[in-house]
Structures are given as C-alpha cells and as structure tokens.
Design a protein around this motif. Structure first.
Motif, mmCIF file in Angstrom:
data_model
loop_
_atom_site.group_PDB
_atom_site.id
_atom_site.type_symbol
_atom_site.label_atom_id
_atom_site.label_comp_id
_atom_site.label_asym_id
_atom_site.label_seq_id
_atom_site.Cartn_x
_atom_site.Cartn_y
_atom_site.Cartn_z
ATOM 1 N N THR A 325 0.829 -1.208 0.000
ATOM 2 C CA THR A 325 0.000 0.000 0.000
ATOM 3 C C THR A 325 0.860 1.254 0.000
ATOM 4 O O THR A 325 0.643 2.188 -0.780
ATOM 5 N N PRO A 359 -5.094 0.932 3.422
ATOM 6 C CA PRO A 359 -5.600 1.709 2.278
ATOM 7 C C PRO A 359 -6.787 2.589 2.644
ATOM 8 O O PRO A 359 -6.882 3.742 2.205
ATOM 9 N N HIS A 362 -5.637 5.600 4.678
ATOM 10 C CA HIS A 362 -5.075 6.650 3.819
ATOM 11 C C HIS A 362 -6.181 7.442 3.126
ATOM 12 O O HIS A 362 -6.152 8.681 3.102
ATOM 13 N N LEU A 363 -7.171 6.736 2.568
ATOM 14 C CA LEU A 363 -8.251 7.431 1.873
ATOM 15 C C LEU A 363 -9.078 8.273 2.836
ATOM 16 O O LEU A 363 -9.565 9.356 2.472
ATOM 17 N N ALA A 371 -13.288 6.926 0.417
ATOM 18 C CA ALA A 371 -13.275 6.018 1.567
ATOM 19 C C ALA A 371 -14.688 5.674 2.011
ATOM 20 O O ALA A 371 -14.998 4.518 2.317
ATOM 21 N N MET A 409 -8.001 1.837 -3.747
ATOM 22 C CA MET A 409 -7.249 3.035 -3.391
ATOM 23 C C MET A 409 -6.409 3.500 -4.576
ATOM 24 O O MET A 409 -6.342 4.698 -4.879
ATOM 25 N N GLN A 412 -8.355 5.340 -7.226
ATOM 26 C CA GLN A 412 -8.612 6.722 -6.829
ATOM 27 C C GLN A 412 -7.374 7.585 -7.069
ATOM 28 O O GLN A 412 -7.464 8.691 -7.604
#
Length: 918
Positions: A325, A359, A362-363, A371, A409, A412
């Motif tokens: 990731t 992941p 983070h989002l 997310a 992720m 995105q």
C-alpha cells in the motif's frame, strides 16, 4: 503543403503517414484512421505502414485530426520537471533520453490527463519496469514539435503556459511549484480500524511532488557487511534470490541507515529457516526488503519510520499488505506519503490489526468521499479479510479482500473514478468478490487500464459484466490479449461489436478477433457446418479453442479442420485435444502438424488425450525434447504413433525421464519392446461417475490380476467417498519404474519392487486421484486412510506407525505445515503418519457413518474451492486447514457433545496439547 482545414476531418487509410511540417515527427494511421505518434522504430515494428501515403500538416492542422495513444517502445520518463522520450531504435543496444521541449509537445504527441499516468513514468517505476539505470543513459534534446515561444521581455513577469496542461500527478509546467502545505495536526489514536478523521477538506487535485529529502550519510560498507553476515540464511550460503536480498539490504544501508538497522536487528529477518530453504530467504522477507527499498529510494526518512512500527516487530506474510500500500502511494501520490507516515507515527504506528485497513486509513485522511464509498460495501463493513498464506509464508495470489481495497485506493490515486464508480454499482461487486470476479477486476484494472483507460472504461460498462460467469473471464483475457497486441481499439470497432459485448458472445468475440488477426483462418473455422448454422452453448468452448489454434498456427489449423472429428462437431475429449495441439504449436509448429497427421489422431478418445497430454509436456525443455525425439524415432514406432502404440508411448514418457534429468534407458528398452510388456484396457461403469476407462501397461512377468485389483480399488474408493470418481480415464504402468506415484490427473506409476499383490501401493496411489490437495499431510494422510479402508481396515501401512511419537521433526500439524524438505527428513514420513493418525482418531471417535459423511464433505468443499472460481471459498483465513476440517466434521455433528469433542480433537492434532491458538 499543409493539409487544408476543410480536409482536417478526413479518415486516413490504414498505415498512412502524417508528417509535421519542419520536424522529424511522424504519426501513423491505424485501421480506423486514428493517428498515433511513432516514438521509435521498435514501437513501429510489425505495424502496417504505407510510406507512399504521406501527408504533411501544420501544427494547427494536426490538432484537428483524430489522435490516439502514442506508439512507444519504452514510454516517457519524468525526472524532476523535465519529461523525456525514451527512444530505442531497433539497431541501438540501449535507449537514449531525449528531452521533450514543452508540455505542448507532450499534448501533441497524444498525452492528456486521461492517459498521462499510463505513459509518463517516474524514475523508480521506469527502472523497475525496464531493468536499466536511468543514470547510465545518454541524453539529448528532442526536436520541438510546437514552435517555442519568443524570449520573454526584460520585465520578469511570469508567463502562463499557452495551452492548458493535462492534470498529471506532477505538473511539469515551467514555474516552480509551490511547497506542499504542512501536514494537518494528527487526530487522536484510531480504533482497530480507524474511522474517518474530521480533518479539513483535502485539496481536490494532487499536490506537486516535493523534492526528495537529502540522502543520509551511508553506513560504512564494512559495518553493513558485518551486520548482514550475522543473518542465518546468509551464513548458510546464498542462492541467486538470496544474493538479490542481500543487495537490497546493502542499498538500504546506503540510502536509509535507520531503516537498515531496524531490519537487521529485527528477529523476524533471522527466524526464517522454518519457512524457507537454508539457501534462500523466505518470500515474505524478500518482499519486505524490496518494498522497503522502493519507499526508501523516494523518502529515506519515511522508510526509517515505517520499519520501526509495531506491525513489523515480527515478520509475517501479512506485513506485505501495508508495504505494498505504501509503495502504491509512493508511485501514485508521493506527496501524500509523508503526511500518511507522519499521521501513523503520531498515533503510535501501524499495528497488526490495522494492516489490511491501511488503504482505507489513507483514503479517510486525504480522499474521504472515496473512503466512504468503499466503507459502505457490505464485505468491508463486516471486516476486511486478510489474504491467505502459503505454507512458506508468502502471499497466495491476489484473490483477497485486502488486495481489492488496496486496488480501489490505487484507482482513486490514478484518477480512474469512472471505473471506481461502475464497479461499486455492480451487485456482484457489492456482495463480496469470488475468485473469478476478483480475477476479472484485476485483469481489467492492472493489465488493460494502463494501456487504454478510456477503452477499458467502455468495457467495464458493457452488458457482459452485469453478471459474472467463466465465459466472462475468457472474454476479458481475450480483450487483454488484444490490448497487448495493440488491436483493442480495432477489435471493438468490428461491426459485430460496435454496440458492446453482451452475455453469450464469447464465440462471436473469438471469431471477430481471429478475423481481425488471421482472416483466412477465421474463414476456415466459420465454414465448418456446425459453426455456420449458429454456435450453441455446447459449442462455444470448441470455437474458442479453434480460434486460439488459428491465431497460433495456420498450418496446424489446416491439419485439423479436415479431420472428421472436427467437421462433425467436437466432443469434450476433442476440445481437449485442440488445447494440447495448440500448446505444442506455440513452441514447435512442425511437430504439432506432424502429430496431427499421425494415425492415432484420425479419431479422438480419452486414451488419445492421455497420450497427447504427456507429449506436450516434453516440448518446452531442451533435454525433455531430446528424449521425446528419441522415443518417436524408436524402431518400434518408426516415427508414427498408431492406436496400439498409445499406451506404450504414455508409459515411456511417464516413467522414462525423471525431473532430475535422469533417463532410464533400460526402462525405455523394456517398455518399447512389445515382447516384454502387456497392454490392457477396460471400461468400467461406476454407480456415480458412469463409464471410466482403465488402461494398464505392465511388464509381462507381473500378474494379470493387477487390472482386476485396480478396478476393485476404484470401485471401493468411489463407494466410500460417496463422490463421483474424479476422472474418466486412469492409466497405470507397473514395472521397475523406481518410484511409485499418483495424482489428480489419473496417471499412476507402480514400482514392481513392492509385494506381488500390490495391496498397499495401488490403493494409496489411486487415492491421490481424489486426494491431491495440499497441504501434504492431508494428501498423504487421506491416501493412507483410503488404503486402510481398501484393505478391510487391516494393517496396510507397511512400516508406518500410528501416532505422533513416530515423528521427531514436528509435534503437531501446524508445525508440520511450516516444515520444508530442508528442515524435515524425507525418511521420517511425518506427513503420512500424522495425517493418517488424525483421520484414524476421527474415525474411532465418530464411527464409520459419521466419519464417512465428514470425509466426503471435506473433499467436496476443498475440491470446489480449488477448482470453482465462481464461488466464495469456505475458509478465507490464514490457517485454513483446521477451518476446513471443522466445517466438514464439526458442522454436521450428530449432537452438540459430538461437535465439541470433534473440535477439541482437531485442535489437539493441529495445534498440539494446548489446543487452539488464541
């Protein structure tokens, strides 16, 4: 002369050349008249180019013409602000870097925000893909395509870029980018899977890539080497993989000393012997080192912080999930990595429980809307399951929820919002992904989107992906092949496919692709009467296999389309035969044609398929191929295989050449001499499976009762298992073969050094037709148990002893699963003894009827999870063996007391006297 504006929308003929006035730049028209900038001669190799159809245009005229992706051999490289064409002519041993003069040139070459990430690579990504050091390449200037602007006036006023630039991850516009904003204040420590943080709304577009931090002072080489020499698998001696791992450690010592010391002082890097050979670090260790180095190359301080976090306190295969990731963030959104690592450090670091949810974490920080969309998925709400582990500790493929969340992720970060939203809207995506569905998504996103982002989005939105079956995976694989061949756009433009691809159109797509690549071959397939009158569902597989053969070898297709068994429609064995013939043709077309012309293929049955399945294994290795040529040229055959020769050829190829390279000339001489062997064939009808062909080739001094005993064993096995016999053809060779063996394919080798009645070896090897499913203790323990059943529950175990005390190398099955040939003596037979002992104890505890039910259910579940990609696996957990055992024997127990007793028994055998692990 420039092309008049009134002609700017003309469609150029396939291969037409469009030259930009006053420059060396050329664009080539594809079959639809779309223009593609040609980067170098390697990129144009194999493409149709009509040099006589050449037109010159101005920049303005070129901008009015239909423009597609550029044709490049090694992509574009971004190093800091400059972007380079990696030009690699066919006669050059190495590529050269040619500096592209302006962003306007980049746009004119066919690069915009929709495909920027597909073609423009950073240094780390480019070096990883092509295996060449960027620093070693010659550099020069690429002649400009768009005339450069006049020199700026003396007044130092910034001049905006004349043409809007695409929105790449790191805009290469001339003005220096502003520094990134400081990281937001860290939120409070998260729960086991952190909830979205109410941080200020993040910027809607990626921030400029910050300059890498200065590389710390490297550790003295002598200190690095001394620390590495203390690692156990280094002291034992190094294989090629081990040397690579050491090189990664040395590089880490140069670029991130703190990360180096954190890893070499970690007990996990030293305690790998139970999950690796003594010469090679385990796959998880190699992966941890690799991803840490990739991160350190960009941000040494971040690597140093990550390697001290709690999730890496002991090495585990699941540690690769967060490292992958973080590496993805480095590649796709490097400006976000420092902020994510700073946040993790502020809350105490990433824990084991948070590995699979990194992941989402983070989002949640930087892309909260994405997310929230992912968190709304039911299979995310009930917890992200970790990837299953192989016995050696490495990750088992990519079919797991944690990897899919990481993929989302990445979509995105790469700007694939259309793909993201389309998948999230599919019902089959929302209810949890089967391995089949996961493979379709992976192929579309990892293999095709990078080459054709817009076309892949069209495919994702097509009707055939509204629901998923195995034909859909074949469609996606075929589209992937068209992508690799540079023909995807042309294929989707074919008249039959202009409205997209519907369910049930696999045969249509296969014929259209064959027609695009090999029109004459397509005409031959379409001329078959059963194709011409419309392909029904039972004929799709046959058409697909013929399309593969037509693509691979027109000569081999010619050799088979006139065969009666092709002309009148194709049965399942005949379709299998086309597969083997096609595979052989990929390596040796002449041999494939020669085999098709042999008498044994004038008609096709399971015996022919069995012989061909052995033949094709000997084509792809030089030593094996030499042995095959010897067999085919043997005087007994005279270069031709007749129907009566099939068993002889199968037996020789099955036993005469060992994987070590040893060739048994004495055995070949015996088996190829009709006077020394007897060949028998018998069709038996089983209650559940129906007709099964039994074929035996035996040395003539061996009792003829062998065929009768094989039939008896096959019948006993099916009756006891309560599951249809898995194959419709069993081939057994009985001679001085050196070693007995069996497997799911139905091929059995029986060494005649065993007792004359073969009451142990034949039941054991025949049981492997069912029980070829890892781990090994399950394979061998089940086969031992079935041998015990076949012999009337007597004592068939040769010298084996029931009980764990007879195994000195492991104290329980969990420990045994983690052993390898390097750490367990091959003479101990622990897999046989401990596996049988578990099933023997279950049998005594449950009784015959209850055990038989559970034993059959265990096989059905394991076999379905292994072979049926369209279903959710029963046990997606890190230790799947006890899960499957309990699902089979405990779930259907006759009483709660029996269930508890059985569960406890399984835990004791798997984990030891302490029972289940906490």
């Amino acid at each position: 002369m420039a092309l008049p504006v009134t002609l700017a929308q003309q469609v150029f003929v396939h291969g037409a050349v469009v030259a930009l006035q006053g420059t060396p730049h050329l664009w080539i028209a594809d079959e639809q008249g779309v223009l593609h900038w040609g980067g170098d001669t390697r990129a144009l190799a194999g493409r149709h180019i009509n040099w006589s159809a050449r037109t010159e245009v101005s920049v303005a005229g070129l901008r009015e013409l239909p423009m597609g992706d550029p044709w490049l051999s090694a992509g574009l490289l971004k190093q800091g602000d400059p972007i380079y064409l990696v030009k690699w002519e066919t006669e050059w041993p190495r590529p050269r870097l040619l500096h592209i003069q302006s962003i306007a040139d980049v746009e004119l070459f066919g690069i915009d925000e929709s495909n920027y990430g597909n073609f423009v690579l950073d240094v780390t990504t480019w070096e990883a893909r092509y295996g060449i050091s960027v620093a070693s390449l010659e550099r020069a200037e690429l002649p400009p395509a768009v005339p450069t602007a006049a020199p700026p006036a003396p007044t130092p006023v910034p001049t905006p870029v004349p043409t809007p630039a695409p929105r790449p991850p790191s805009p290469p516009s001339p003005p220096p980018p502003p520094p990134p904003p400081p990281p937001p204040p860290p939120p409070p420590p998260p729960p086991p899977r952190p909830a979205p943080t109410p941080a200020p709304t993040p910027a809607p577009t990626p921030e400029p890539t910050p300059e890498p931090t200065p590389v710390p002072t490297p550790i003295p080489e002598s200190d690095v080497n001394e620390a590495i020499d203390q690692i156990a698998w280094v002291q034992d001696g190094l294989s090629a993989n081990g040397e690579q791992a050491v090189e990664r450690l040395r590089e880490l010592g140069r670029i991130s000393p703190d990360a180096f010391w954190a890893l070499v002082r970690n007990p996990g890097i030293h305690a790998t012997s139970i999950r690796s050979t003594s010469l090679t670090p385990a796959p998880m260790v190699r992966g941890i080192l690799w991803y840490t180095v990739l991160i350190a190359r960009k941000y040494p301080a971040a690597a140093a912080t990550i390697t001290t976090m709690p999730f890496l306190e002991t090495f585990n295969g699941l540690d690769l999930v967060p490292l992958r990731t973080l590496d993805t963030i480095v590649l796709r959104a490097p400006h976000e990595l420092k902020r994510t690592v700073s946040y993790l450090a502020a809350v105490g670091g990433l824990t084991d429980d948070q590995r699979t949810s990194l992941p989402l974490l983070h989002l949640e920080q930087w892309h909260p809307e994405a997310a929230q969309a992912i968190e709304a998925l039911p299979w995310v709400q009930d917890g992200i399951s970790p990837p299953p582990l192989t016995i050696d500790g490495g990750l088992k493929g990519t079919r797991d929820e944690a990897r899919m969340v990481m993929n989302m992720m990445e979509w995105q970060l790469r700007g694939y919002q259309g793909h993201f939203s389309t998948f999230l809207s599919r019902a089959w995506f929302q209810d949890g992904l089967t391995p089949l569905e996961h493979e379709i998504v992976r192929t579309l996103m990892e293999s095709m989107t990078s080459a054709h982002s817009q076309l892949s989005l069209q495919i994702v939105q097509m009707p055939f992906l509204e629901s998923i079956d195995e034909d859909d995976l074949r469609i996606v694989y075929l589209l992937q092949e068209a992508t690799w061949a540079g023909e995807l756009r042309s294929l989707l433009a074919r008249p039959a496919l202009r409205n997209g691809i519907d369910d049930g159109q696999l045969a249509v797509l296969a014929l259209e692709y064959l027609g695009l690549r090999k029109p004459e071959a397509a005409a031959k397939v379409e001329a078959l009467s059963w194709v011409e009158d419309g392909v029904d569902s039972s004929e799709v597989d046959a058409v697909f296999r013929l399309h593969e053969l037509g693509l691979e070898s027109s000569a081999t297709l010619d050799a088979v389309v006139s065969k009666p068994w092709v002309v009148d429609g194709m049965s399942k064995p005949e379709v299998s035969m086309i597969f083997y013939v096609t595979t052989i043709a990929t390596r040796d077309e002449a041999l494939a044609v020669r085999l098709c012309q042999m008498p044994f293929l004038d008609a096709v049955d399971q015996t022919d398929v069995a012989a061909m399945s052995r033949l094709f294994l000997f084509v792809f290795d030089e030593a094996r191929r030499s042995f095959l040529d010897r067999v085919l040229s043997h005087p007994t055959l005279g270069g031709v295989i007749e129907d009566d020769d099939r068993g002889m050829v199968t037996a020789v190829l099955l036993t005469g050449y060992h994987s070590s390279g040893t060739q048994r000339d004495d055995l070949v001489a015996t088996l190829m001499d009709p006077a020394q062997v007897v060949s028998e064939e018998r069709t038996v009808t089983l209650p559940l499976a129906g007709d099964v062909i039994l074929s035996v080739l035996r040395a003539n001094e061996i009792s003829a009762d062998v065929m009768d005993y094989l039939e008896q064993v096959v019948r006993v096995h099916e009756e006891y298992m309560g599951v249809p016999f898995p194959v419709d053809f069993v081939f057994m060779v009985v001679a001085d073969v050196g070693r007995s063996g069996g497997g799911a394919s139905g091929f059995l080798t029986i060494d005649d050094s065993w007792s004359p009645d073969f009451t142990y070896v034949i039941p054991h090897e025949a049981a492997h037709i069912y029980w070829a499913i890892p781990p090994r203790w399950l394979q061998e323990g089940s086969a031992e148990f079935m041998t015990w059943i076949a012999n009337g529950k007597g004592t068939p175990l040769h010298t084996f002893t029931i009980g764990v005390d007879s195994c000195s190398s492991a104290s329980n099955l969990s420990e045994l699963e983690r052993k390898t040939p390097a750490t367990i003596s091959s003479a101990s037979h622990c897999h046989y003894r401990m596996g049988f002992a578990l099933f023997h104890d279950l049998y005594n505890s449950l009784g015959d009827a209850e055990f038989r039910r559970g034993f059959g259910e265990l096989f059905r579940t394991l076999d379905a999870d292994r072979s049926d990609l369209s279903r959710q696996p029963k046990c997606v957990v890190t230790e799947s063996s006890p899960c499957y055992l309990k699902a089979a024997f405990v779930a259907g127990a006759s009483s709660p007391e029996a269930a508890a007793r059985t569960s406890d028994l399984i835990d004791r055998w798997y984990y030891g006297p302490q029972g289940a692990s906490p």
